[in-house]
Design a protein around this motif. Structure first.
Motif, PDB file in Angstrom:
ATOM      1  N   PHE A  17      14.601 103.614 -20.410  1.00  0.00           N
ATOM      2  CA  PHE A  17      14.124 103.885 -21.764  1.00  0.00           C
ATOM      3  C   PHE A  17      14.321 102.646 -22.624  1.00  0.00           C
ATOM      4  N   ASP A  18      13.299 102.320 -23.411  1.00  0.00           N
ATOM      5  CA  ASP A  18      13.324 101.138 -24.275  1.00  0.00           C
ATOM      6  C   ASP A  18      13.383 101.595 -25.737  1.00  0.00           C
ATOM      7  N   PRO A  19      14.579 101.742 -26.319  1.00  0.00           N
ATOM      8  CA  PRO A  19      14.678 102.229 -27.693  1.00  0.00           C
ATOM      9  C   PRO A  19      14.002 101.309 -28.714  1.00  0.00           C
ATOM     10  N   GLN A  20      14.071 100.029 -28.476  1.00  0.00           N
ATOM     11  CA  GLN A  20      13.434  99.080 -29.392  1.00  0.00           C
ATOM     12  C   GLN A  20      11.907  99.208 -29.309  1.00  0.00           C
ATOM     13  N   GLY A  21      11.386  99.322 -28.119  1.00  0.00           N
ATOM     14  CA  GLY A  21       9.956  99.521 -27.944  1.00  0.00           C
ATOM     15  C   GLY A  21       9.499 100.834 -28.560  1.00  0.00           C
ATOM     16  N   ASN A  22      10.311 101.877 -28.407  1.00  0.00           N
ATOM     17  CA  ASN A  22      10.000 103.178 -28.994  1.00  0.00           C
ATOM     18  C   ASN A  22       9.957 103.097 -30.515  1.00  0.00           C
ATOM     19  N   ALA A  23      10.900 102.389 -31.123  1.00  0.00           N
ATOM     20  CA  ALA A  23      10.930 102.225 -32.575  1.00  0.00           C
ATOM     21  C   ALA A  23       9.697 101.461 -33.062  1.00  0.00           C
ATOM     22  N   VAL A  24       9.304 100.431 -32.344  1.00  0.00           N
ATOM     23  CA  VAL A  24       8.102  99.667 -32.709  1.00  0.00           C
ATOM     24  C   VAL A  24       6.866 100.558 -32.592  1.00  0.00           C
ATOM     25  N   GLU A  25       6.795 101.335 -31.530  1.00  0.00           N
ATOM     26  CA  GLU A  25       5.652 102.227 -31.331  1.00  0.00           C
ATOM     27  C   GLU A  25       5.536 103.237 -32.473  1.00  0.00           C
ATOM     28  N   GLN A  26       6.669 103.821 -32.876  1.00  0.00           N
ATOM     29  CA  GLN A  26       6.666 104.784 -33.977  1.00  0.00           C
ATOM     30  C   GLN A  26       6.292 104.113 -35.297  1.00  0.00           C
ATOM     31  N   ALA A  27       6.792 102.904 -35.527  1.00  0.00           N
ATOM     32  CA  ALA A  27       6.457 102.177 -36.755  1.00  0.00           C
ATOM     33  C   ALA A  27       4.966 101.871 -36.808  1.00  0.00           C
ATOM     34  N   SER A  37       0.418 102.821 -27.326  1.00  0.00           N
ATOM     35  CA  SER A  37       1.439 103.554 -26.572  1.00  0.00           C
ATOM     36  C   SER A  37       2.120 102.628 -25.575  1.00  0.00           C
ATOM     37  N   ASN A  38       3.201 103.110 -25.011  1.00  0.00           N
ATOM     38  CA  ASN A  38       3.949 102.391 -23.975  1.00  0.00           C
ATOM     39  C   ASN A  38       4.408 101.006 -24.437  1.00  0.00           C
ATOM     40  N   VAL A  39       4.879 100.919 -25.674  1.00  0.00           N
ATOM     41  CA  VAL A  39       5.364  99.637 -26.193  1.00  0.00           C
ATOM     42  C   VAL A  39       6.691  99.307 -25.518  1.00  0.00           C
ATOM     43  N   ARG A  40       6.781  98.111 -24.995  1.00  0.00           N
ATOM     44  CA  ARG A  40       8.012  97.617 -24.374  1.00  0.00           C
ATOM     45  C   ARG A  40       8.364  96.290 -25.034  1.00  0.00           C
ATOM     46  N   VAL A  41       9.624  96.106 -25.322  1.00  0.00           N
ATOM     47  CA  VAL A  41      10.086  94.869 -25.946  1.00  0.00           C
ATOM     48  C   VAL A  41      10.908  94.110 -24.915  1.00  0.00           C
ATOM     49  N   GLY A  42      10.642  92.840 -24.796  1.00  0.00           N
ATOM     50  CA  GLY A  42      11.374  92.011 -23.851  1.00  0.00           C
ATOM     51  C   GLY A  42      11.799  90.712 -24.509  1.00  0.00           C
ATOM     52  N   LYS A  43      12.108  89.746 -23.698  1.00  0.00           N
ATOM     53  CA  LYS A  43      12.484  88.437 -24.241  1.00  0.00           C
ATOM     54  C   LYS A  43      11.787  87.336 -23.459  1.00  0.00           C
ATOM     55  N   ASN A  44      11.471  86.271 -24.181  1.00  0.00           N
ATOM     56  CA  ASN A  44      10.886  85.066 -23.589  1.00  0.00           C
ATOM     57  C   ASN A  44      11.884  83.936 -23.733  1.00  0.00           C
TER      58      ASN A  44
END
Length: 90
Positions: A17-27, A37-44
């Protein structure tokens, strides 16, 4: 010794579960951006590696990803590597 420019991408595995991605998706939905949908946050990560050839540079980056840059239990990674040209060094 050659110089290699590396771009590493790290993100959570699909089963985590990606809580940060979920928060971005809801925003995004709250702000009227429908159909996202299916927003995922990662790092570069960008780094420079010195190695005699591409195979050695790839091996070096792979070890760094597996031991420091990525938590292999919950994350996965990929990277691109390109030899730095004389023009790029200036």
């Amino acid at each position: 010794m050659k110089v290699w420019d590396v771009e590493v991408k790290v993100w959570l595995k699909p089963s985590v579960f990606d809580p940060q991605g979920n928060a971005v998706e809801q925003a995004l939905a709250t702000l009227g951006h429908d159909g996202v949908s299916n927003v995922r946050v990662g790092k570069n990560l960008s780094l420079t590696v010195q190695a005699p050839d591409e195979a050695a540079a790839r091996a070096k980056v792979d070890v760094m990803c597996q031991t420091v840059l990525c938590n292999l239990v919950i994350e996965t990674y990929s990277f691109t590597i390109q030899e730095r040209t004389a023009e790029a060094a200036v």
